[in-house]
Write a protein that holds these residues in place. Structure first.
Motif, short mmCIF file in Angstrom:
data_model
loop_
_atom_site.label_atom_id
_atom_site.label_comp_id
_atom_site.label_asym_id
_atom_site.label_seq_id
_atom_site.Cartn_x
_atom_site.Cartn_y
_atom_site.Cartn_z
N ALA A 149 4.65 -2.36 -5.84
CA ALA A 149 3.42 -2.70 -5.13
C ALA A 149 2.87 -4.04 -5.59
O ALA A 149 2.48 -4.89 -4.78
CB ALA A 149 2.37 -1.60 -5.34
N LEU A 204 -3.96 -5.22 -6.09
CA LEU A 204 -4.18 -3.78 -5.98
C LEU A 204 -4.55 -3.21 -7.35
O LEU A 204 -3.90 -3.50 -8.35
CB LEU A 204 -2.93 -3.09 -5.44
CG LEU A 204 -2.53 -3.43 -4.00
CD1 LEU A 204 -1.21 -2.77 -3.65
CD2 LEU A 204 -3.63 -2.98 -3.04
N ASP A 239 1.57 -7.44 -3.82
CA ASP A 239 0.12 -7.70 -3.82
C ASP A 239 -0.44 -7.39 -5.21
O ASP A 239 -0.68 -6.22 -5.54
CB ASP A 239 -0.57 -6.83 -2.77
CG ASP A 239 -2.07 -7.12 -2.67
OD1 ASP A 239 -2.59 -7.92 -3.47
OD2 ASP A 239 -2.73 -6.53 -1.79
N TRP A 276 -4.92 0.22 -8.43
CA TRP A 276 -4.23 1.40 -8.97
C TRP A 276 -2.94 1.06 -9.71
O TRP A 276 -2.70 1.58 -10.81
CB TRP A 276 -3.95 2.40 -7.86
CG TRP A 276 -3.04 3.50 -8.28
CD1 TRP A 276 -1.70 3.61 -8.04
CD2 TRP A 276 -3.38 4.64 -9.09
NE1 TRP A 276 -1.18 4.73 -8.62
CE2 TRP A 276 -2.20 5.39 -9.28
CE3 TRP A 276 -4.56 5.10 -9.66
CZ2 TRP A 276 -2.17 6.56 -10.01
CZ3 TRP A 276 -4.52 6.28 -10.39
CH2 TRP A 276 -3.35 6.99 -10.56
N LEU A 331 0.82 -1.21 0.00
CA LEU A 331 0.00 0.00 0.00
C LEU A 331 0.86 1.26 0.00
O LEU A 331 0.49 2.27 -0.61
CB LEU A 331 -0.94 -0.01 1.21
CG LEU A 331 -2.07 -1.04 1.16
CD1 LEU A 331 -2.82 -1.07 2.48
CD2 LEU A 331 -3.03 -0.74 0.01
N GLN A 345 2.09 1.73 -3.46
CA GLN A 345 0.97 2.22 -4.27
C GLN A 345 0.77 3.72 -4.04
O GLN A 345 0.56 4.49 -5.00
CB GLN A 345 -0.31 1.46 -3.91
CG GLN A 345 -1.55 2.01 -4.60
CD GLN A 345 -2.79 1.22 -4.27
OE1 GLN A 345 -3.32 0.52 -5.12
NE2 GLN A 345 -3.27 1.30 -3.03
N GLN A 375 -10.54 -5.42 -10.12
CA GLN A 375 -10.35 -5.26 -8.68
C GLN A 375 -11.14 -4.09 -8.12
O GLN A 375 -11.59 -4.12 -6.97
CB GLN A 375 -8.86 -5.05 -8.36
CG GLN A 375 -7.97 -6.21 -8.75
CD GLN A 375 -8.29 -7.49 -8.00
OE1 GLN A 375 -8.78 -7.45 -6.86
NE2 GLN A 375 -8.05 -8.63 -8.62
N ASP A 376 -11.31 -3.04 -8.93
CA ASP A 376 -11.99 -1.83 -8.44
C ASP A 376 -12.61 -1.11 -9.63
O ASP A 376 -11.90 -0.54 -10.47
CB ASP A 376 -10.99 -0.92 -7.72
CG ASP A 376 -11.64 0.32 -7.11
OD1 ASP A 376 -12.83 0.58 -7.39
OD2 ASP A 376 -10.95 1.03 -6.35
#
Length: 294
Positions: free
Chosen positions: A202, A209, A206, A211, A177, A180, A239-240
């Motif tokens: 990042a 993530l 992981d 972004w 994080l 990121q 993811q988002d």
């Protein structure tokens, strides 16, 4: 000798269970023995008669409650205990005060006013006894994120550097994080290469993530590697679904493929999630002019 003290308390209390100071000392002894459930019960019983307790015992019992294992005390009750202990901080060891300020700052992160949270973090970081590296690692990444959220990019970058120096105190998830966040900061400064480096760091820790995938999509789009750009944009949105940059990348690719209406749909999504996305605005204007010319 805590064992002897607890034996004395156990002998004294049956004669007069209302001896609130004895209950308090017993509760503190239980805490030092790490008998936390008994410590909690005793502290709560004694503090129910706080007007009969001297300040130093109120301070110690509230501090003990604040420092109980997470599963033994609700967050609201812990926050109350932290505030009560800090109000009597002069009676507590400096190391305890440092941890209480750290906890208080963490609670302040929930405040909708960014400046309130920043002030609480700064109070913790300024305590007379310097926070341990582990305590600093709990607060510095959060401070960097808050500063970035209000557009204080240079300050955010400086604090993130301090946080990065505490890598050994961070879990892989926390470090991911942080990378990121640094990627976001560099992206805001249009330092694309360093933003990509942060995104890659990042994702090594992981890959879920969103972004960082969007940053890699942007970089691939800028270098005309459209297959990679599309794959990374799709990975980000998987993811988002609120990552505006990923929609912008997809809209840009569709624009240069001449798919005006599909491009406009993607760009509308980008602007819905980030109304200040300049690239999306420009591409949208271009596509609208294309539709008018046909």
């Amino acid at each position: 000798d805590l064992e002897a003290a607890l034996a004395d308390f156990a002998a004294a209390l049956p004669a007069d269970p209302n001896q609130v100071d004895i209950v308090a000392y017993q509760a503190d002894s239980f805490f030092q023995q790490e008998e936390f459930e008994a410590a909690k019960a005793g502290a709560e019983a004694a503090l129910a008669q706080a007007d009969l307790l001297p300040d130093h015992l109120q301070a110690q019992l509230n501090a003990n409650l604040a420092l109980l294992p997470a599963e033994l005390l609700a967050d609201d009750d812990r926050e109350t205990a932290v505030a009560a202990a800090l109000a009597l901080a002069n009676y507590l060891p400096e190391e305890t005060v440092a941890e209480l300020h750290t906890l208080n700052a963490e609670f302040a992160l929930a405040d909708p006013e960014t400046e309130v949270a920043l002030a609480a973090i700064d109070r913790a970081l300024a305590v007379e006894t310097e926070l341990t590296p582990a305590q600093q690692a709990r607060l510095l990444p959060e401070k960097a994120g808050l500063l970035a959220a209000v557009g204080r990019w240079p300050d955010a970058l400086a604090v993130s550097e301090e946080a990065l120096a505490l890598t050994e105190e961070l879990t892989d998830a926390e470090l991911a994080l942080l990378h990121q966040l640094r990627s976001r900061i560099y992206f805001a400064h249009e330092d694309w290469a360093t933003a990509v480096t942060g995104a890659e760091a990042a994702l090594e820790l992981d890959d879920t993530l969103a972004w960082p995938h969007a940053v890699l999509a942007w970089q691939a789009y800028r270098t005309f590697d459209y297959d990679t750009a599309l794959a990374e944009a799709d990975a980000a949105l998987a993811q988002d679904e609120t990552i505006a940059l990923a929609y912008t990348v997809r809209g840009g690719m569709l624009t240069w493929q001449g798919k005006v209406h599909e491009a406009l749909a993607e760009l509308e999504m980008a602007l819905a999630h980030d109304p200040e996305d300049v690239e999306a605005m420009a591409l949208r204007v271009y596509n609208l002019r294309e539709t008018s010319a046909k």
